[in-house]
Design an enzyme around this catalytic site. Sequence first.
Site, PDB file in Angstrom:
ATOM      1  N   LYS A  54       8.331 -36.807 -21.789  1.00  0.00           N
ATOM      2  CA  LYS A  54       9.429 -35.839 -21.889  1.00  0.00           C
ATOM      3  C   LYS A  54      10.063 -35.589 -20.518  1.00  0.00           C
ATOM      4  O   LYS A  54      11.289 -35.614 -20.368  1.00  0.00           O
ATOM      5  CB  LYS A  54       8.929 -34.519 -22.477  1.00  0.00           C
ATOM      6  CG  LYS A  54       8.602 -34.587 -23.950  1.00  0.00           C
ATOM      7  CD  LYS A  54       8.008 -33.262 -24.435  1.00  0.00           C
ATOM      8  CE  LYS A  54       7.651 -33.310 -25.909  1.00  0.00           C
ATOM      9  NZ  LYS A  54       7.077 -32.035 -26.390  1.00  0.00           N
ATOM     10  N   SER A  78       6.189 -30.528 -21.313  1.00  0.00           N
ATOM     11  CA  SER A  78       4.918 -30.051 -21.835  1.00  0.00           C
ATOM     12  C   SER A  78       4.798 -30.412 -23.306  1.00  0.00           C
ATOM     13  O   SER A  78       5.795 -30.596 -23.996  1.00  0.00           O
ATOM     14  CB  SER A  78       4.808 -28.535 -21.649  1.00  0.00           C
ATOM     15  OG  SER A  78       3.529 -28.081 -22.055  1.00  0.00           O
ATOM     16  N   ASP A  79       3.570 -30.501 -23.771  1.00  0.00           N
ATOM     17  CA  ASP A  79       3.313 -30.716 -25.186  1.00  0.00           C
ATOM     18  C   ASP A  79       1.973 -30.082 -25.523  1.00  0.00           C
ATOM     19  O   ASP A  79       1.059 -30.065 -24.697  1.00  0.00           O
ATOM     20  CB  ASP A  79       3.288 -32.201 -25.536  1.00  0.00           C
ATOM     21  CG  ASP A  79       3.403 -32.404 -27.035  1.00  0.00           C
ATOM     22  OD1 ASP A  79       4.537 -32.319 -27.545  1.00  0.00           O
ATOM     23  OD2 ASP A  79       2.377 -32.615 -27.696  1.00  0.00           O
ATOM     24  N   THR A  80       1.865 -29.561 -26.746  1.00  0.00           N
ATOM     25  CA  THR A  80       0.639 -28.897 -27.192  1.00  0.00           C
ATOM     26  C   THR A  80       0.203 -29.480 -28.527  1.00  0.00           C
ATOM     27  O   THR A  80       1.043 -29.755 -29.384  1.00  0.00           O
ATOM     28  CB  THR A  80       0.859 -27.378 -27.331  1.00  0.00           C
ATOM     29  OG1 THR A  80       1.254 -26.849 -26.057  1.00  0.00           O
ATOM     30  CG2 THR A  80      -0.403 -26.662 -27.787  1.00  0.00           C
TER      31      THR A  80
END
Length: 195
Positions: free
Chosen positions: A58, A74-76
Site C-alpha cells: 500500500k 497499514s493493514d490489519t
Amino acid sequence: MSAMPKSPLILASASPRRKALLAQIGVTPDKIIPADIDETEQPGERAYHYVERLAREKAEKVAQDNAPAFVLGSDTAVACGRRILPKSEDENTARECLTLLSGRSHRVYSGVALVTPDGRVLSRAVETRVKVRVLDQQAIDEYIECGEWDGKAGGYAIQGLFSKHIVMITGSHSNVVGLPLFETANLLDGAGYKK
C-alpha cells in the site's frame, strides 16, 4: 539560510479509525490517498507476514506517484489459529466470524510500513492476543443489529459495543483498533518525520 521544507505525510488508507488513531499521537496526514491493491493471501502465508506485506505494498503504491513524501501504509487481520478471518462485508460473514471467535483466544495482527522521501521502506508487524467470552445467540444477534461489524476484520470493532465481550487483551489495544501507535510513532520518529 532557509530551513528545508518538511516533506508531507500521506496516509495510504481511507480508514477513519487510522486517521483518528494518528491524531491521538499528534500526527495529521497532509493527504489521504487510499491504495488499491490486490489483498489476496499468498499460499501458505501466515497472518504476520500477510499484514506486513500488504502495508508495504500500500505504501509503495501510493509513493510511486507522490514522491518525495512520507507515505504510511497499514493493514490489519484477525487470525483464529492459522486461518485469517475475512473482513465482514455482509451479515452472514460477520455471524460466522463471531461464532468462530466465541469463547476463544485469537490474534490480531497489524502491519505498518513507511516509505521515506528518499525511497527507503521501513516496516513492522505487531501481534495482540484477544480473548472473547462465550457468545450466545442473543449476544450475536444484538451485535449484528448494531452494525459495527460492517467492513471490520474478524467481524467486530473492539472500540465499540463489542468491548463488553472482551475477557482479556495482551498487547497493543490500538493495534486491534487498526494501527499500532507505539510502532508507528517509532517508525515516523526514526525516519526523521517532523510534524
